[in-house]
Design a protein around this motif. Structure first.
Motif, PDB file in Angstrom:
ATOM      1  N   LEU A 183      48.313  37.811  50.959  1.00 38.13           N
ATOM      2  CA  LEU A 183      48.199  37.284  52.373  1.00 38.13           C
ATOM      3  C   LEU A 183      49.380  35.948  52.949  1.00 38.13           C
ATOM      4  N   LYS A 184      50.648  36.382  53.389  1.00 41.11           N
ATOM      5  CA  LYS A 184      50.479  35.535  54.205  1.00 41.11           C
ATOM      6  C   LYS A 184      50.203  33.917  55.041  1.00 41.11           C
ATOM      7  N   ASN A 185      48.996  33.945  54.955  1.00 35.32           N
ATOM      8  CA  ASN A 185      48.046  33.094  55.460  1.00 35.32           C
ATOM      9  C   ASN A 185      47.546  32.299  54.052  1.00 35.32           C
ATOM     10  N   LEU A 208      36.023  40.503  32.071  1.00 35.99           N
ATOM     11  CA  LEU A 208      36.487  41.323  33.437  1.00 35.99           C
ATOM     12  C   LEU A 208      36.178  40.138  34.748  1.00 35.99           C
ATOM     13  N   SER A 209      37.149  39.857  35.558  1.00 38.84           N
ATOM     14  CA  SER A 209      36.697  38.901  36.419  1.00 38.84           C
ATOM     15  C   SER A 209      37.994  39.163  38.339  1.00 38.84           C
ATOM     16  N   VAL A 210      37.082  39.159  38.869  1.00 41.95           N
ATOM     17  CA  VAL A 210      37.583  39.021  39.872  1.00 41.95           C
ATOM     18  C   VAL A 210      37.212  38.361  41.105  1.00 41.95           C
ATOM     19  N   GLY A 211      37.679  37.979  42.179  1.00 39.95           N
ATOM     20  CA  GLY A 211      37.906  36.803  43.226  1.00 39.95           C
ATOM     21  C   GLY A 211      38.977  36.604  43.880  1.00 39.95           C
ATOM     22  N   LEU A 212      38.613  35.635  44.351  1.00 39.59           N
ATOM     23  CA  LEU A 212      39.077  34.991  45.979  1.00 39.59           C
ATOM     24  C   LEU A 212      39.429  33.979  45.896  1.00 39.59           C
ATOM     25  N   GLY A 213      41.132  33.020  45.995  1.00 35.69           N
ATOM     26  CA  GLY A 213      41.724  32.219  46.108  1.00 35.69           C
ATOM     27  C   GLY A 213      42.102  32.003  47.600  1.00 35.69           C
ATOM     28  N   PHE A 214      43.068  30.819  47.332  1.00 32.27           N
ATOM     29  CA  PHE A 214      43.600  29.887  49.083  1.00 32.27           C
ATOM     30  C   PHE A 214      45.151  29.662  48.170  1.00 32.27           C
ATOM     31  N   SER A 215      46.040  29.575  48.344  1.00 34.07           N
ATOM     32  CA  SER A 215      47.108  29.021  48.158  1.00 34.07           C
ATOM     33  C   SER A 215      47.710  28.509  49.213  1.00 34.07           C
ATOM     34  N   THR A 272      56.463  41.963  50.232  1.00 36.17           N
ATOM     35  CA  THR A 272      55.716  42.976  50.737  1.00 36.17           C
ATOM     36  C   THR A 272      55.306  42.853  52.599  1.00 36.17           C
ATOM     37  N   ASN A 273      55.498  44.054  53.758  1.00 36.96           N
ATOM     38  CA  ASN A 273      55.737  43.452  54.998  1.00 36.96           C
ATOM     39  C   ASN A 273      54.681  41.888  55.366  1.00 36.96           C
ATOM     40  N   ASN A 274      53.626  41.890  54.891  1.00 32.57           N
ATOM     41  CA  ASN A 274      52.282  41.714  55.321  1.00 32.57           C
ATOM     42  C   ASN A 274      51.678  40.657  54.521  1.00 32.57           C
ATOM     43  N   GLY A 275      52.231  40.444  53.319  1.00 34.49           N
ATOM     44  CA  GLY A 275      52.178  39.755  51.362  1.00 34.49           C
ATOM     45  C   GLY A 275      52.609  39.230  50.783  1.00 34.49           C
ATOM     46  N   THR A 276      52.091  39.618  49.377  1.00 37.61           N
ATOM     47  CA  THR A 276      53.028  39.433  48.384  1.00 37.61           C
ATOM     48  C   THR A 276      51.975  39.667  47.241  1.00 37.61           C
ATOM     49  N   ILE A 277      52.521  41.419  46.050  1.00 32.72           N
ATOM     50  CA  ILE A 277      51.729  41.603  45.105  1.00 32.72           C
ATOM     51  C   ILE A 277      51.901  40.437  43.849  1.00 32.72           C
ATOM     52  N   PHE A 278      51.239  40.486  43.166  1.00 35.70           N
ATOM     53  CA  PHE A 278      51.781  39.555  42.266  1.00 35.70           C
ATOM     54  C   PHE A 278      50.827  39.644  40.618  1.00 35.70           C
TER      55      PHE A 278
END
Length: 230
Positions: A190-192, A222-229, A134-140
C-alpha cells in the motif's frame, strides 16, 4: 527476536560463540553492502528499507534409495527480517536482506515412527524485484538466490522430545551448516508502506551430510507475512 538473542548469549560453549560471531558479521556485511550500493551502484537514488514478519510452512523434498519409505510433511515455524530495496531502472529493483527463518519437516517412516526436525537459520537473500504501480499501491514480484547458515535445531521422535541437539559442534554428523537455494516472491504494498506478501524457497543443497547414504533432504518452504517499508 530478543528471546533468540538471549538464548544465544547465555550459552557457554564455543559453538554458540561462533553463532554470535556469525550474526554480528552478517549484520555488518548487510549494512556495508547497502551503504556501498547506495553510494556507488544506483543511478536513481530511491531506496526503501523494510521490516517483515510472518509464518513459514517448511518441509523437505526427499529422494534416494535409502530414503525409501520416508514421507515428509510440513511443520509450522516463523521468520522475521530486514530488507533494503534499491531502484535499478524502470520497474526493476534489487533487494538484499537479512532474516531469521524457521525450517525443517516432519518425517514419517515405514516403521511407524515419526521424526520432527526443527531448524533455525540466518538467511541472506538477494532478490531482483519487478514493481508495478496501481492506483492504491504497488504489486511486486521477484526471485533471487539465498544463503543460509544454521544456528539452532531440535529433534523429536514419535512425539517425545529428545533433549540432545540434532548436530554437534561442527555440524558435520547430522545436518549441514549451510544451505543454498532460490526464493520466489509475490506481494502487494500500500502507499502507506504496509505490505502483504507470500513466498516460496526452493533449497538446492542436500542438508543430509552422510555421503555413504543414497538419501537427500532439501529444504522447501512456503511463507506468508506482513511487512512495512519506509
Amino acid at each position: 527476536m530478543w528471546s533468540i538473542h538471549l538464548y544465544l548469549a547465555n550459552q557457554i560453549d564455543n559453538q554458540n560463540k561462533t553463532y554470535m560471531k556469525r550474526i554480528y558479521l552478517l549484520t555488518i556485511a548487510f549494512l556495508s553492502f547497502v551503504s556501498v550500493f547506495a553510494q556507488n551502484g544506483v543511478s536513481d537514488p530511491k531506496i526503501m528499507f523494510g521490516i517483515k514478519v510472518g509464518a513459514t510452512f517448511p518441509t523437505f523434498t526427499v529422494s534416494g534409495a535409502d530414503a525409501k519409505g520416508v514421507t515428509p510433511s510440513s511443520i509450522t515455524s516463523f521468520y522475521t527480517g530486514l530488507a533494503a530495496s534499491m531502484h535499478i531502472t524502470g520497474v526493476l529493483s534489487i533487494q538484499p536482506g537479512l532474516s531469521i527463518v524457521g525450517k525443517g519437516a516432519s518425517l514419517s517412516s515405514s516403521s511407524n515412527t515419526t521424526t520432527q526436525l526443527t531448524l533455525l537459520y540466518i538467511e541472506i537473500p538477494i532478490n531482483v524485484m519487478a514493481n508495478f504501480e496501481t492506483n492504491n499501491g504497488t504489486i511486486f514480484v521477484g526471485t533471487g538466490p539465498y544463503w543460509d547458515f544454521l544456528i539452532d535445531g531440535t529433534l523429536s521422535e514419535t512425539g517425545k522430545a529428545n533433549k540432545n541437539p540434532v548436530f554437534n559442534t561442527d555440524f558435520d554428523n547430522d545436518i549441514r551448516s549451510g544451505d543454498f537455494g532460490f526464493n520466489f516472491l509475490l506481494g502487494y504494498r500500500l502507499k502507506n508502506g504496509i505490505n502483504i506478501h507470500t513466498g516460496y524457497s526452493l533449497g538446492l543443497t542436500n542438508i543430509q551430510p552422510d555421503a555413504t547414504l543414497d538419501k537427500k533432504y532439501k529444504n522447501s518452504v512456503l511463507s506468508v507475512g506482513l511487512g512495512f517499508s519506509f
